[in-house]
Scaffold this motif. Sequence first.
Motif, PDB file in Angstrom:
ATOM      1  N   TRP A  16       1.019  -1.091  -0.197  1.00 60.02           N
ATOM      2  CA  TRP A  16       0.130   0.091  -0.094  1.00 60.02           C
ATOM      3  C   TRP A  16       0.832   1.212  -0.009  1.00 60.02           C
ATOM      4  O   TRP A  16       0.617   2.094  -0.819  1.00 60.02           O
ATOM      5  CB  TRP A  16      -0.930  -0.150   1.078  1.00 60.02           C
ATOM      6  N   ALA A  19       2.504   1.723  -3.375  1.00 61.32           N
ATOM      7  CA  ALA A  19       1.378   2.277  -4.391  1.00 61.32           C
ATOM      8  C   ALA A  19       1.143   3.653  -4.005  1.00 61.32           C
ATOM      9  O   ALA A  19       0.883   4.389  -5.081  1.00 61.32           O
ATOM     10  CB  ALA A  19       0.274   1.435  -4.331  1.00 61.32           C
ATOM     11  N   LYS A  20       1.017   3.971  -2.896  1.00 59.63           N
ATOM     12  CA  LYS A  20       0.679   5.296  -2.554  1.00 59.63           C
ATOM     13  C   LYS A  20       1.830   6.606  -2.838  1.00 59.63           C
ATOM     14  O   LYS A  20       1.353   7.373  -3.294  1.00 59.63           O
ATOM     15  CB  LYS A  20       0.304   5.461  -1.023  1.00 59.63           C
ATOM     16  N   SER A  21       2.813   5.888  -2.694  1.00 58.50           N
ATOM     17  CA  SER A  21       4.186   6.843  -3.145  1.00 58.50           C
ATOM     18  C   SER A  21       4.088   6.810  -4.490  1.00 58.50           C
ATOM     19  O   SER A  21       4.451   7.936  -5.132  1.00 58.50           O
ATOM     20  CB  SER A  21       5.449   6.100  -2.498  1.00 58.50           C
ATOM     21  N   ALA A  22       3.753   5.701  -5.147  1.00 55.81           N
ATOM     22  CA  ALA A  22       3.985   6.051  -6.882  1.00 55.81           C
ATOM     23  C   ALA A  22       2.891   6.941  -7.345  1.00 55.81           C
ATOM     24  O   ALA A  22       2.949   7.656  -8.110  1.00 55.81           O
ATOM     25  CB  ALA A  22       3.537   4.567  -7.329  1.00 55.81           C
ATOM     26  N   GLU A  23       1.501   6.940  -6.618  1.00 58.81           N
ATOM     27  CA  GLU A  23       0.429   7.593  -6.855  1.00 58.81           C
ATOM     28  C   GLU A  23       0.639   8.986  -6.793  1.00 58.81           C
ATOM     29  O   GLU A  23       0.577   9.913  -7.605  1.00 58.81           O
ATOM     30  CB  GLU A  23      -0.781   7.297  -5.995  1.00 58.81           C
ATOM     31  N   THR A  24       1.242   9.250  -5.424  1.00 64.48           N
ATOM     32  CA  THR A  24       1.741  10.735  -5.345  1.00 64.48           C
ATOM     33  C   THR A  24       2.904  11.327  -6.366  1.00 64.48           C
ATOM     34  O   THR A  24       2.638  12.398  -6.731  1.00 64.48           O
ATOM     35  CB  THR A  24       2.336  10.786  -4.046  1.00 64.48           C
ATOM     36  N   ALA A  26       3.184  10.137  -9.259  1.00 62.99           N
ATOM     37  CA  ALA A  26       2.433  10.289 -10.462  1.00 62.99           C
ATOM     38  C   ALA A  26       1.443  11.406 -10.850  1.00 62.99           C
ATOM     39  O   ALA A  26       1.287  12.219 -11.768  1.00 62.99           O
ATOM     40  CB  ALA A  26       1.714   8.973 -10.941  1.00 62.99           C
ATOM     41  N   ASN A  27       0.945  11.918  -9.497  1.00 61.68           N
ATOM     42  CA  ASN A  27      -0.064  13.023  -9.462  1.00 61.68           C
ATOM     43  C   ASN A  27       0.801  14.208  -9.564  1.00 61.68           C
ATOM     44  O   ASN A  27       0.664  15.297 -10.553  1.00 61.68           O
ATOM     45  CB  ASN A  27      -0.593  13.300  -7.956  1.00 61.68           C
ATOM     46  N   ARG A  30       1.998  14.765 -13.350  1.00 60.94           N
ATOM     47  CA  ARG A  30       0.765  15.104 -14.249  1.00 60.94           C
ATOM     48  C   ARG A  30       0.569  16.392 -14.113  1.00 60.94           C
ATOM     49  O   ARG A  30       0.412  17.137 -15.174  1.00 60.94           O
ATOM     50  CB  ARG A  30      -0.665  14.258 -13.838  1.00 60.94           C
TER      51      ARG A  30
END
Length: 133
Positions: A16, A19-24, A26-27, A30
């Motif tokens: 988790w 994934a949260k780090s990758a999501e941050t 990616a945000n 973007r």
Amino acid sequence: MTDLTNRRVEDAAADWMKAKSAETKANKDRIAAEGEILGFISAKTEGGTTHQAGQFKITLTGKLTRKVDWGILDGLNIPAKLLPVKTKQELDVKGVKYLEDNEPDTYKTLCKALTIAPSKTSVSVVITETEES
């Protein structure tokens, strides 16, 4: 919880966090790309524009936020039929919970008009201690 189950939970928590780090990241990436696009193409202050760039169709939508000072508005002499104001009906969830806990007969009647469904459970993971190798 067994040691095996606990270990699986730890693995899932580590997944988790990854994934949260990758999501941050990616945000952030973007948002940086959006800034770069806006450096090349100008957007309207309000409304949409569409641009073609090779295989990409890019739509930019400018928005304005409008807020009202209710105290000032109340003192203005604008006819009610011209006031750009909506009344929004919204369920008072605290009130529903109060009825459920304190007025069961009223709550039972109210339930005829309610749809109650579970929503997504929130998950938060933080590291509380470092495990020594």
